[in-house]
Motif scaffolding. Structure first.
Motif, PDB file in Angstrom:
ATOM      1  N   LEU A 260      40.928  45.216  33.175  1.00  0.00           N
ATOM      2  CA  LEU A 260      39.514  45.560  33.293  1.00  0.00           C
ATOM      3  C   LEU A 260      39.258  47.050  33.102  1.00  0.00           C
ATOM      4  CD1 LEU A 260      38.615  43.244  36.296  1.00  0.00           C
ATOM      5  CD2 LEU A 260      37.745  43.034  33.959  1.00  0.00           C
ATOM      6  N   GLY A 261      40.294  47.870  33.205  1.00  0.00           N
ATOM      7  CA  GLY A 261      40.169  49.293  32.907  1.00  0.00           C
ATOM      8  C   GLY A 261      39.244  50.055  33.836  1.00  0.00           C
ATOM      9  N   VAL A 262      39.289  49.753  35.125  1.00  0.00           N
ATOM     10  CA  VAL A 262      38.435  50.446  36.092  1.00  0.00           C
ATOM     11  C   VAL A 262      38.999  51.832  36.387  1.00  0.00           C
ATOM     12  CG1 VAL A 262      37.533  50.403  38.450  1.00  0.00           C
ATOM     13  CG2 VAL A 262      37.650  48.286  37.110  1.00  0.00           C
ATOM     14  N   GLN A 263      38.141  52.863  36.308  1.00  0.00           N
ATOM     15  CA  GLN A 263      38.532  54.251  36.589  1.00  0.00           C
ATOM     16  C   GLN A 263      38.143  54.634  38.014  1.00  0.00           C
ATOM     17  OE1 GLN A 263      40.296  55.932  34.192  1.00  0.00           O
ATOM     18  NE2 GLN A 263      40.128  54.003  33.034  1.00  0.00           N
ATOM     19  N   GLU A 264      38.869  55.614  38.553  1.00  0.00           N
ATOM     20  CA  GLU A 264      38.662  56.017  39.942  1.00  0.00           C
ATOM     21  C   GLU A 264      37.270  56.583  40.191  1.00  0.00           C
ATOM     22  OE1 GLU A 264      40.555  55.588  42.548  1.00  0.00           O
ATOM     23  OE2 GLU A 264      42.171  54.619  41.422  1.00  0.00           O
ATOM     24  N   ASP A 265      36.681  57.253  39.174  1.00  0.00           N
ATOM     25  CA  ASP A 265      35.392  57.923  39.385  1.00  0.00           C
ATOM     26  C   ASP A 265      34.204  57.037  39.027  1.00  0.00           C
ATOM     27  OD1 ASP A 265      35.933  57.886  36.694  1.00  0.00           O
ATOM     28  OD2 ASP A 265      35.211  59.918  36.303  1.00  0.00           O
ATOM     29  N   GLU A 266      34.436  55.741  38.812  1.00  0.00           N
ATOM     30  CA  GLU A 266      33.353  54.843  38.441  1.00  0.00           C
ATOM     31  C   GLU A 266      32.835  54.077  39.657  1.00  0.00           C
ATOM     32  OE1 GLU A 266      34.791  53.666  33.890  1.00  0.00           O
ATOM     33  OE2 GLU A 266      35.322  52.363  35.582  1.00  0.00           O
ATOM     34  N   ALA A 267      31.519  53.916  39.714  1.00  0.00           N
ATOM     35  CA  ALA A 267      30.908  53.033  40.699  1.00  0.00           C
ATOM     36  C   ALA A 267      30.840  51.643  40.077  1.00  0.00           C
ATOM     37  CB  ALA A 267      29.517  53.528  41.075  1.00  0.00           C
ATOM     38  N   VAL A 268      31.573  50.696  40.671  1.00  0.00           N
ATOM     39  CA  VAL A 268      31.770  49.382  40.045  1.00  0.00           C
ATOM     40  C   VAL A 268      30.830  48.343  40.641  1.00  0.00           C
ATOM     41  CG1 VAL A 268      33.439  47.522  39.668  1.00  0.00           C
ATOM     42  CG2 VAL A 268      34.175  49.917  39.514  1.00  0.00           C
ATOM     43  N   ALA A 269      30.281  47.515  39.770  1.00  0.00           N
ATOM     44  CA  ALA A 269      29.535  46.322  40.180  1.00  0.00           C
ATOM     45  C   ALA A 269      30.111  45.134  39.416  1.00  0.00           C
ATOM     46  CB  ALA A 269      28.050  46.475  39.877  1.00  0.00           C
ATOM     47  N   ILE A 270      30.296  44.030  40.110  1.00  0.00           N
ATOM     48  CA  ILE A 270      30.803  42.807  39.484  1.00  0.00           C
ATOM     49  C   ILE A 270      29.687  41.773  39.488  1.00  0.00           C
ATOM     50  CG2 ILE A 270      32.537  40.984  39.590  1.00  0.00           C
ATOM     51  CD1 ILE A 270      34.325  42.944  41.146  1.00  0.00           C
ATOM     52  N   ASN A 271      29.408  41.234  38.320  1.00  0.00           N
ATOM     53  CA  ASN A 271      28.306  40.278  38.159  1.00  0.00           C
ATOM     54  C   ASN A 271      28.865  38.948  37.661  1.00  0.00           C
ATOM     55  OD1 ASN A 271      25.247  39.784  37.840  1.00  0.00           O
ATOM     56  ND2 ASN A 271      26.026  39.283  35.798  1.00  0.00           N
ATOM     57  N   CYS A 272      28.676  37.896  38.452  1.00  0.00           N
ATOM     58  CA  CYS A 272      29.177  36.557  38.091  1.00  0.00           C
ATOM     59  C   CYS A 272      28.015  35.570  38.093  1.00  0.00           C
ATOM     60  CB  CYS A 272      30.230  36.082  39.084  1.00  0.00           C
ATOM     61  SG  CYS A 272      31.706  37.084  39.146  1.00  0.00           S
ATOM     62  N   ILE A 273      27.636  35.113  36.926  1.00  0.00           N
ATOM     63  CA  ILE A 273      26.575  34.115  36.829  1.00  0.00           C
ATOM     64  C   ILE A 273      27.165  32.850  36.220  1.00  0.00           C
ATOM     65  CG2 ILE A 273      24.377  33.526  35.749  1.00  0.00           C
ATOM     66  CD1 ILE A 273      23.467  36.317  36.100  1.00  0.00           C
ATOM     67  N   GLY A 274      27.270  31.813  37.034  1.00  0.00           N
ATOM     68  CA  GLY A 274      27.847  30.556  36.574  1.00  0.00           C
ATOM     69  C   GLY A 274      29.306  30.670  36.190  1.00  0.00           C
ATOM     70  N   ALA A 275      30.004  31.659  36.736  1.00  0.00           N
ATOM     71  CA  ALA A 275      31.399  31.908  36.343  1.00  0.00           C
ATOM     72  C   ALA A 275      32.396  31.312  37.324  1.00  0.00           C
ATOM     73  CB  ALA A 275      31.648  33.414  36.204  1.00  0.00           C
ATOM     74  N   LEU A 276      32.108  31.385  38.610  1.00  0.00           N
ATOM     75  CA  LEU A 276      33.090  30.946  39.605  1.00  0.00           C
ATOM     76  C   LEU A 276      33.335  29.443  39.541  1.00  0.00           C
ATOM     77  CD1 LEU A 276      32.301  33.107  42.771  1.00  0.00           C
ATOM     78  CD2 LEU A 276      34.044  33.451  41.012  1.00  0.00           C
ATOM     79  N   ARG A 277      32.335  28.686  39.161  1.00  0.00           N
ATOM     80  CA  ARG A 277      32.533  27.234  39.088  1.00  0.00           C
ATOM     81  C   ARG A 277      33.531  26.854  38.004  1.00  0.00           C
ATOM     82  NH1 ARG A 277      27.067  27.296  36.804  1.00  0.00           N
ATOM     83  NH2 ARG A 277      27.094  26.766  34.578  1.00  0.00           N
ATOM     84  N   ARG A 278      33.787  27.767  37.069  1.00  0.00           N
ATOM     85  CA  ARG A 278      34.731  27.494  35.988  1.00  0.00           C
ATOM     86  C   ARG A 278      36.149  27.934  36.332  1.00  0.00           C
ATOM     87  NH1 ARG A 278      29.924  28.890  32.899  1.00  0.00           N
ATOM     88  NH2 ARG A 278      29.254  27.033  31.752  1.00  0.00           N
ATOM     89  N   VAL A 279      36.320  28.488  37.524  1.00  0.00           N
ATOM     90  CA  VAL A 279      37.648  28.833  38.019  1.00  0.00           C
ATOM     91  C   VAL A 279      38.237  27.608  38.699  1.00  0.00           C
ATOM     92  CG1 VAL A 279      38.957  30.333  39.572  1.00  0.00           C
ATOM     93  CG2 VAL A 279      36.966  31.239  38.342  1.00  0.00           C
ATOM     94  N   GLU A 280      39.489  27.307  38.414  1.00  0.00           N
ATOM     95  CA  GLU A 280      40.146  26.179  39.081  1.00  0.00           C
ATOM     96  C   GLU A 280      40.030  26.346  40.593  1.00  0.00           C
ATOM     97  OE1 GLU A 280      41.263  23.553  37.725  1.00  0.00           O
ATOM     98  OE2 GLU A 280      41.243  24.126  35.608  1.00  0.00           O
ATOM     99  N   VAL A 281      39.799  25.257  41.292  1.00  0.00           N
ATOM    100  CA  VAL A 281      39.510  25.312  42.726  1.00  0.00           C
ATOM    101  C   VAL A 281      40.612  26.037  43.485  1.00  0.00           C
ATOM    102  CG1 VAL A 281      39.099  23.924  44.794  1.00  0.00           C
ATOM    103  CG2 VAL A 281      38.135  23.199  42.595  1.00  0.00           C
ATOM    104  N   ASP A 282      41.859  25.768  43.156  1.00  0.00           N
ATOM    105  CA  ASP A 282      42.979  26.382  43.873  1.00  0.00           C
ATOM    106  C   ASP A 282      43.136  27.867  43.575  1.00  0.00           C
ATOM    107  OD1 ASP A 282      43.522  23.920  44.966  1.00  0.00           O
ATOM    108  OD2 ASP A 282      45.059  23.394  43.479  1.00  0.00           O
ATOM    109  N   GLU A 283      42.474  28.370  42.536  1.00  0.00           N
ATOM    110  CA  GLU A 283      42.602  29.779  42.148  1.00  0.00           C
ATOM    111  C   GLU A 283      41.422  30.632  42.613  1.00  0.00           C
ATOM    112  OE1 GLU A 283      43.147  29.981  37.954  1.00  0.00           O
ATOM    113  OE2 GLU A 283      45.024  28.858  37.950  1.00  0.00           O
ATOM    114  N   ARG A 284      40.443  30.024  43.249  1.00  0.00           N
ATOM    115  CA  ARG A 284      39.226  30.760  43.582  1.00  0.00           C
ATOM    116  C   ARG A 284      39.459  31.864  44.597  1.00  0.00           C
ATOM    117  NH1 ARG A 284      34.879  25.660  43.048  1.00  0.00           N
ATOM    118  NH2 ARG A 284      35.175  25.560  40.773  1.00  0.00           N
ATOM    119  N   SER A 285      40.305  31.621  45.571  1.00  0.00           N
ATOM    120  CA  SER A 285      40.591  32.657  46.570  1.00  0.00           C
ATOM    121  C   SER A 285      41.256  33.864  45.937  1.00  0.00           C
ATOM    122  CB  SER A 285      41.469  32.096  47.688  1.00  0.00           C
ATOM    123  OG  SER A 285      40.776  31.121  48.439  1.00  0.00           O
ATOM    124  N   SER A 286      42.166  33.635  44.997  1.00  0.00           N
ATOM    125  CA  SER A 286      42.857  34.757  44.352  1.00  0.00           C
ATOM    126  C   SER A 286      41.910  35.555  43.461  1.00  0.00           C
ATOM    127  CB  SER A 286      44.053  34.249  43.535  1.00  0.00           C
ATOM    128  OG  SER A 286      43.639  33.369  42.507  1.00  0.00           O
TER     129      SER A 286
END
Length: 441
Positions: A260-286
Motif C-alpha cells: 500500500l506504500g503508506v508513508q510516515e508523514d501521511e494522514a491515512v484514511a481507509i474507505n471500504c464500500i461493499g468491500a468487506l463482504r467480498r473477503v472470505e469469512v475466515d480472513e475478515r479478522s486479519s
C-alpha cells in the motif's frame, strides 16, 4: 457544512461527461429456453392470476407472491434431496419465469438459475461464464451511463459516499499530506466531490494520494481511463494529486502494508464500500488487523444490510435471507426505473451473478471473491476488536438528509438505537438496506 460539496450530481457530470452516449447491448445468459419468445408475456398457467405487468405500479412480490412461495419450496426440496419434487418445481418455475417480465417473473428467473446450478452442482462453471459474458460487454462508457443513471434515481450508492466523505474530511481536517486507501470497486465515483471540497478548504490545499485497490476483474479494464480522468479533474480543482492502482490481487486478503506504500508523514484514511463482504469469512479478522496496523485517522465502512454469513451452512435459511434481500432490491429498481430501462436490466443481471455466487458456489473450492454480506451489528462486533466507532457529526447527518430529499418518497435515514449499534442506516420503505459507519483506532 454545505451539501453541494458532497452531492454527486453536478460534479459527476464533469467526471463522466454526458456526450458520446453509447447504445450498449447488454449481454447475458438466459437459462430459460423460452424467454426470448415470451418477452413481457404472462405465463400461460394457473399461476398467471398472481402475475402483474412491470408498469402496474404494485410493489414487487405483491399479491400472492407466487415467486417467493415456489422458489422457497424448491430450495427446501433441494435441501431434502427430493429429486422428483426438484424436477417438478424447476419445470414449473421455468414455465413462469422471465427476465423481461414483472418483478415476480424476474425474481423467479434469476433465482431459478441459482437453484438449477445448486441442484446440478454447476455453480462455479455458471458463475465464471456469467462473469466472462459481463466482462466482454463492459466498457467505460457503459459503466459511466449506468452509474450516473443509478445515482440519479436512487441514493443506494450516494448515501454511503456522502456519509464517508463527510467523515473523512472531518478526520483529515488541517492535514497537509493525505493518503486515502479506497477499497470499493466503485470506479472512483466518490472522489470528485471530495476533491472539490479539498479545493475549497480555508487553509492551504493539501496534497492527496489516492490508492485504489481493485479486486473485481470487471473493473480492472476501465481503471486506466478513470485514473486519467481523476488526474485531469484534480488539476482542474487545483489539488496536488497522486493516483495509484493496485489491481494484481485476487482478493482483499492479499493486501500488505508494504504494497500500500503508506508513508510516515501521511494522514491515512481507509474507505471500504461493499468491500468487506467480498473477503472470505475466515480472513475478515486479519484484514481488519491489517487496517489497524496502518494507523489510520479514520476507517469508513459501507455495506448492504443482509446476512448471508451466519446461515452459510444452512442452505434453506441462507436462501430465504437472500430472497428477502433481493426482493427489496428488485422492488427498489422497479419503482426507480422505467420498465424499459437498459440500466435496470444491467443491475438485475449483476444480481444474477451474485445470487449464483451465494447460493450455488462452494467457497471451499475457490472461485474468487465471496458475496457473504453481514448486517451492521455483525460488522460492528468485528470492527470493535480493533477500532472504536466514530459517530457522524450533525453536519454530516444533515448532508445525508438533504441528499435523500432529492429522491422519491420512501427513503429515510435511521440513527443507531442502542449502545451496541454504530453507524447510520439507509432505509427503503422502513426496511434497512445500507449501513454506513466510521471508525478510529
Amino acid at each position: 457544512m454545505d451539501i453541494t460539496l458532497f452531492s454527486p450530481k453536478d460534479t459527476l457530470t464533469h467526471f463522466f461527461p454526458s456526450h458520446q452516449q453509447s447504445n450498449d447491448q447488454v449481454a447475458a445468459i438466459d437459462m430459460q429456453s423460452n424467454s426470448s419468445n415470451n418477452n413481457n408475456n404472462h405465463p400461460q398457467t394457473s399461476h398467471t392470476s398472481t402475475s402483474r405487468s412491470s408498469d402496474s405500479g404494485e410493489a414487487c412480490g405483491g399479491g400472492n407472491k407466487w415467486a417467493s412461495k415456489l422458489l422457497s419450496e424448491c430450495a427446501r426440496a433441494i435441501s431434502d434431496k427430493d429429486s422428483s419434487k426438484i424436477h417438478h418445481l424447476l419445470w414449473m418455475l421455468n414455465e413462469l419465469a422471465s427476465p423481461y417480465g414483472d418483478c415476480d417473473q424476474k425474481l423467479a428467473s434469476y433465482f431459478l438459475q441459482a437453484l438449477f446450478c445448486k441442484a446440478t452442482e454447476s455453480g462455479q462453471r455458471c458463475f465464471k461464464t456469467l462473469t466472462t459474458v459481463a466482462e466482454k460487454s463492459h466498457s467505460f462508457d457503459s459503466a459511466r451511463k449506468l452509474i450516473l443513471k443509478f445515482q440519479e434515481v436512487s441514493p443506494w450508492t450516494t448515501f454511503g459516499h456522502v456519509a464517508s466523505n463527510g467523515a473523512i474530511l472531518e478526520a483529515l481536517d488541517g492535514e497537509s499530506k493525505l493518503h486515502i486507501i479506497d477499497i470499493s470497486n466503485t470506479l472512483c465515483t466518490q472522489w470528485p466531490t471530495l476533491l472539490e471540497a479539498l479545493a475549497t478548504r480555508n487553509d492551504e490545499t493539501p496534497r492527496l494520494k489516492l490508492t485504489v485497490v481493485v479486486t473485481a476483474s470487471i473493473v480492472r479494464s476501465v481503471m486506466k481511463e478513470i485514473g486519467q480522468r481523476m488526474e485531469k479533474f484534480a488539476r482542474l480543482m487545483g489539488v496536488p494529486f497522486e493516483f495509484k492502482v493496485i489491481s494484481v490481487l485476487n482478493h482483499v486478503g492479499e493486501l500488505t502494508k508494504e504494497g500500500l506504500g503508506v508513508q510516515e508523514d501521511e494522514a491515512v484514511a481507509i474507505n471500504c464500500i461493499g468491500a468487506l463482504r467480498r473477503v472470505e469469512v475466515d480472513e475478515r479478522s486479519s484484514v481488519i488487523q491489517l487496517f489497524q496496523s496502518l494507523n489510520p485517522r479514520v476507517v469508513t465502512i459501507v455495506e448492504e444490510e443482509a446476512d448471508f454469513t451466519s446461515s452459510r451452512y444452512d442452505f434453506v435459511k441462507c436462501f430465504e435471507e437472500c430472497l428477502r434481500y433481493y426482493t427489496l432490491y428488485f422492488e427498489m429498481l422497479e419503482e426507480s426505473f422505467v420498465p424499459t430501462s437498459n440500466e435496470r436490466l444491467m443491475l438485475e443481471r449483476e444480481c444474477s451473478r451474485n445470487i449464483v455466487r451465494v447460493l450455488a458456489c462452494d467457497e471451499e473450492t475457490g472461485g474468487g471473491e465471496c458475496e457473504r454480506r453481514e448486517r451492521g451489528v455483525q460488522w460492528s462486533e468485528r470492527l470493535r476488536e480493533a477500532f472504536s466507532p466514530v459517530g457522524f457529526s450533525d453536519d454530516v447527518v444533515d448532508d445525508v438528509k438533504a441528499l435523500l430529499k432529492r429522491y422519491k418518497a420512501g427513503w429515510a435515514l435511521v440513527l443507531p438505537q442502542g449502545d451496541h449499534e454504530s453507524g447510520i442506516y439507509l432505509t427503503w420503505k422502513e426496511e434497512p438496506v445500507v449501513w454506513a459507519s466510521a471508525w478510529k483506532p
